[in-house]
Design an enzyme around this catalytic site. Structure first.
Site, PDB file in Angstrom:
ATOM      1  CE1 TYR A  41     -28.803 -14.477  -9.649  1.00 41.76           C
ATOM      2  CE2 TYR A  41     -29.392 -13.348  -7.609  1.00 41.76           C
ATOM      3  CZ  TYR A  41     -29.615 -14.355  -8.533  1.00 41.76           C
ATOM      4  OH  TYR A  41     -30.640 -15.236  -8.338  1.00 41.76           O
ATOM      5  CE1 TYR A  55     -32.041 -12.183  -4.527  1.00 39.48           C
ATOM      6  CE2 TYR A  55     -30.979 -14.311  -4.818  1.00 39.48           C
ATOM      7  CZ  TYR A  55     -31.903 -13.363  -5.225  1.00 39.48           C
ATOM      8  OH  TYR A  55     -32.702 -13.614  -6.314  1.00 39.48           O
ATOM      9  NE  ARG A  91     -36.749 -15.016  -4.167  1.00 31.86           N
ATOM     10  CZ  ARG A  91     -36.830 -15.881  -5.180  1.00 31.86           C
ATOM     11  NH1 ARG A  91     -36.183 -15.632  -6.300  1.00 31.86           N
ATOM     12  NH2 ARG A  91     -37.553 -16.973  -5.089  1.00 31.86           N
ATOM     13  CG  HIS A 131     -33.466 -18.751  -6.117  1.00 27.71           C
ATOM     14  ND1 HIS A 131     -33.335 -17.887  -5.057  1.00 27.71           N
ATOM     15  CD2 HIS A 131     -33.305 -17.995  -7.231  1.00 27.71           C
ATOM     16  CE1 HIS A 131     -33.096 -16.668  -5.512  1.00 27.71           C
ATOM     17  NE2 HIS A 131     -33.064 -16.710  -6.845  1.00 27.71           N
ATOM     18  CG  HIS A 160     -32.895 -17.311 -11.556  1.00 27.12           C
ATOM     19  ND1 HIS A 160     -34.108 -16.664 -11.514  1.00 27.12           N
ATOM     20  CD2 HIS A 160     -32.204 -16.866 -10.478  1.00 27.12           C
ATOM     21  CE1 HIS A 160     -34.141 -15.854 -10.476  1.00 27.12           C
ATOM     22  NE2 HIS A 160     -32.994 -15.957  -9.817  1.00 27.12           N
TER      23      HIS A 160
HETATM   24 FE   LIG Z   1     -32.516 -15.042  -7.952  1.00 23.49          FE
END
Ligand SMILES: [Fe+2]
Length: 221
Positions: free
Chosen positions: A104, A143, A151, A154, A156
């Site tokens: 991120y 990640y 995870r 995906h 958000h």
């Molecule tokens: Fe996330």
């Protein structure tokens, strides 16, 4: 909804009973399709601290810069609907995500995976008169959330209508990490609705891109 023409009343009643999802009211039996609400998920630790509102619907380039984000291009599209199947127009949709390496663009992300100088991973738009939205972005990487928990890829979403709001996450089909994801597997009702449909690219987009279709259902709008 259309599509009941040509069906006998008995047939429609049979379908209604079989589906268990039709509402009947008053004389003349009004049939309204009932959709299940999209389940909410946590906001997560990487909600953007800097939101570039001029980003528009294309996250693969940053306004004022030449480069393009690395990764597989995806066209994510769908509708925001209420539980009666009516479009929710003018709903505000915020999208944020990791880059193709699973990192991120957020100061709290300690993942050592590299940042992409051409990808910030945030965009916002409003649904149109038919409740439709469409983003062009790249498929995020998986990640590590903890030492033992990866995870799955995906996106958000934070969707705000006039009455309702849902903060949630969209997943990709066929990802083995989906089955082990603590957040996705913790959803009790309507979990499968968080997994999008992936269709072959249409003729007007990049031939190696994916078309990702995902509808979001809120209570009233
Ligand atoms: Fe996330």
């Amino acid at each position: 909804m259309n599509g009941h023409e040509g069906f006998s009343r008995r047939h429609v009643l049979g379908m209604a009973l079989a589906a268990g999802g039709f509402a009947m009211s008053g004389v003349g039996a009004v049939f309204a399709e009932t959709l299940q609400r999209t389940p909410g998920e946590i906001l997560g630790p990487f909600y953007p601290v800097i939101k570039r509102v001029e980003q528009g619907a294309d996250l693969t380039t940053i306004p004022g810069r030449q480069g393009r984000a690395t990764g597989q291009v995806i066209h994510v599209m769908g509708r925001v609907l209420n539980v009666e199947g009516q479009p929710v127009r003018g709903a505000r949709i915020e999208l944020w995500q990791a880059n193709a390496q699973g990192r991120y663009s957020h100061p709290s992300d300690t993942n050592p995976a590299p940042l992409d100088p051409n990808f910030e991973g945030f965009a916002v738009q409003n649904t149109d008169a038919e409740g439709q939205y469409r983003f062009k972005t790249i498929k995020p990487g998986a990640y590590p959330a903890t030492a033992n928990w990866m995870r799955p890829p995906h996106l958000h979403f934070d969707v705000t209508g006039k009455i309702n709001r849902v903060i949630t996450q969209m997943y990709f089909p066929g990802e083995s990490l989906n089955d082990k994801d603590l957040l996705l597997q913790n959803i009790r009702a309507n979990k499968e609705s968080l997994i999008a449909k992936v269709l072959p690219p249409t003729a007007d987009v990049e031939p190696d891109s994916l078309t990702v279709v995902w509808d979001i259902v809120v209570d009233k709008g």
